[in-house]
Design a protein around this motif. Structure first.
Motif, mmCIF file in Angstrom:
data_model
loop_
_atom_site.group_PDB
_atom_site.id
_atom_site.type_symbol
_atom_site.label_atom_id
_atom_site.label_comp_id
_atom_site.label_asym_id
_atom_site.label_seq_id
_atom_site.Cartn_x
_atom_site.Cartn_y
_atom_site.Cartn_z
ATOM 1 N N ILE A 6 0.867 -1.188 0.000
ATOM 2 C CA ILE A 6 0.000 0.000 0.000
ATOM 3 C C ILE A 6 0.899 1.232 0.000
ATOM 4 O O ILE A 6 1.829 1.335 0.788
ATOM 5 N N ARG A 7 0.614 2.146 -0.937
ATOM 6 C CA ARG A 7 1.408 3.363 -1.041
ATOM 7 C C ARG A 7 0.490 4.532 -1.350
ATOM 8 O O ARG A 7 -0.622 4.351 -1.840
ATOM 9 N N SER A 8 0.956 5.735 -1.062
ATOM 10 C CA SER A 8 0.118 6.898 -1.339
ATOM 11 C C SER A 8 0.075 7.157 -2.838
ATOM 12 O O SER A 8 1.043 6.925 -3.561
ATOM 13 N N ASP A 9 -1.059 7.641 -3.278
ATOM 14 C CA ASP A 9 -1.257 7.956 -4.690
ATOM 15 C C ASP A 9 -0.610 9.309 -4.956
ATOM 16 O O ASP A 9 -1.000 10.310 -4.363
ATOM 17 N N PRO A 10 0.406 9.368 -5.828
ATOM 18 C CA PRO A 10 1.084 10.645 -6.067
ATOM 19 C C PRO A 10 0.184 11.701 -6.711
ATOM 20 O O PRO A 10 0.504 12.883 -6.693
ATOM 21 N N ARG A 11 -0.958 11.288 -7.235
ATOM 22 C CA ARG A 11 -1.887 12.236 -7.861
ATOM 23 C C ARG A 11 -2.824 12.876 -6.854
ATOM 24 O O ARG A 11 -3.531 13.824 -7.177
ATOM 25 N N SER A 12 -2.857 12.375 -5.612
ATOM 26 C CA SER A 12 -3.804 12.902 -4.628
ATOM 27 C C SER A 12 -3.208 14.108 -3.904
ATOM 28 O O SER A 12 -1.991 14.234 -3.781
ATOM 29 N N PRO A 13 -4.075 14.993 -3.388
ATOM 30 C CA PRO A 13 -3.579 16.166 -2.657
ATOM 31 C C PRO A 13 -2.894 15.754 -1.353
ATOM 32 O O PRO A 13 -3.276 14.770 -0.722
ATOM 33 N N GLU A 15 -2.912 17.145 1.569
ATOM 34 C CA GLU A 15 -3.727 17.288 2.774
ATOM 35 C C GLU A 15 -4.742 16.148 2.934
ATOM 36 O O GLU A 15 -5.203 15.894 4.042
ATOM 37 N N GLU A 16 -5.110 15.473 1.870
ATOM 38 C CA GLU A 16 -6.033 14.339 1.926
ATOM 39 C C GLU A 16 -5.525 13.233 1.006
ATOM 40 O O GLU A 16 -6.098 12.969 -0.045
ATOM 41 N N PRO A 17 -4.442 12.560 1.408
ATOM 42 C CA PRO A 17 -3.867 11.561 0.509
ATOM 43 C C PRO A 17 -4.781 10.356 0.293
ATOM 44 O O PRO A 17 -5.501 9.933 1.191
ATOM 45 N N LEU A 18 -4.748 9.849 -0.917
ATOM 46 C CA LEU A 18 -5.434 8.619 -1.257
ATOM 47 C C LEU A 18 -4.376 7.523 -1.335
ATOM 48 O O LEU A 18 -3.194 7.798 -1.542
ATOM 49 N N TYR A 19 -4.806 6.299 -1.177
ATOM 50 C CA TYR A 19 -3.843 5.203 -1.181
ATOM 51 C C TYR A 19 -4.182 4.204 -2.276
ATOM 52 O O TYR A 19 -5.339 3.972 -2.595
ATOM 53 N N LEU A 20 -3.132 3.646 -2.845
ATOM 54 C CA LEU A 20 -3.255 2.621 -3.873
ATOM 55 C C LEU A 20 -2.664 1.327 -3.353
ATOM 56 O O LEU A 20 -1.756 1.349 -2.522
ATOM 57 N N LYS A 21 -3.147 0.239 -3.862
ATOM 58 C CA LYS A 21 -2.523 -1.053 -3.586
ATOM 59 C C LYS A 21 -1.652 -1.372 -4.792
ATOM 60 O O LYS A 21 -2.154 -1.634 -5.885
ATOM 61 N N GLU A 22 -0.348 -1.263 -4.582
ATOM 62 C CA GLU A 22 0.592 -1.610 -5.641
ATOM 63 C C GLU A 22 0.741 -3.128 -5.619
ATOM 64 O O GLU A 22 1.102 -3.704 -4.607
ATOM 65 N N VAL A 23 0.419 -3.758 -6.731
ATOM 66 C CA VAL A 23 0.379 -5.206 -6.799
ATOM 67 C C VAL A 23 1.510 -5.692 -7.702
ATOM 68 O O VAL A 23 1.617 -5.278 -8.850
ATOM 69 N N ILE A 24 2.351 -6.543 -7.147
ATOM 70 C CA ILE A 24 3.422 -7.169 -7.919
ATOM 71 C C ILE A 24 2.984 -8.600 -8.153
ATOM 72 O O ILE A 24 2.719 -9.331 -7.207
ATOM 73 N N TYR A 25 2.877 -8.985 -9.410
ATOM 74 C CA TYR A 25 2.466 -10.355 -9.653
ATOM 75 C C TYR A 25 3.386 -11.025 -10.663
ATOM 76 O O TYR A 25 3.987 -10.375 -11.508
ATOM 77 N N LEU A 26 3.490 -12.338 -10.498
ATOM 78 C CA LEU A 26 4.358 -13.153 -11.333
ATOM 79 C C LEU A 26 3.518 -13.897 -12.356
ATOM 80 O O LEU A 26 2.489 -14.471 -12.016
#
Length: 106
Positions: A6-13, A15-26
């Motif tokens: 889980i990492r913060s979405d660089p596109r979100s402001p 003051e109110e960060p949104l989070y993305l689930k970065e998924v690494i798959y094989l």
């Protein structure tokens, strides 16, 4: 095989960060790995558990990074997001081999 971070979405402001689930798959391949590929053969019992009928390999020299659920597709013909869960010992073994592979790739 999927790893999630889980990492913060660089596109979100800020003051109110949104989070993305970065998924690494094989990727899973039904073809034996080529000489330049590193892969782990999925054991017969694990394949039965997952409902995968043929011999197959997890390719650890290649991984894909996507963001959940935006970029991922369902398992073909099933409508599900995953085949199932790997037994913990097999998961740890593949994870450890992936870590080594990623370190060698720089």
């Amino acid at each position: 095989m999927v790893f999630v971070k889980i990492r913060s979405d660089p596109r979100s402001p800020l003051e109110e960060p949104l989070y993305l689930k970065e998924v690494i798959y094989l990727p899973i391949s039904t073809k034996p790995p080529r000489a330049a590929q590193r892969a782990v053969k999925i054991p017969h019992q694990v394949r039965l558990h997952l409902g995968i009928p043929d011999d197959c390999w997890l390719i650890i020299s290649e991984c894909n990074i996507q963001y959940w659920p935006n970029d991922l597709n369902r398992v073909p013909g099933s409508g599900k997001w995953l085949y199932g869960f790997l037994p913990p010992r097999f998961f740890r073994s593949v994870r450890d081999q992936l870590v080594v592979e990623l370190k060698t790739q720089g």
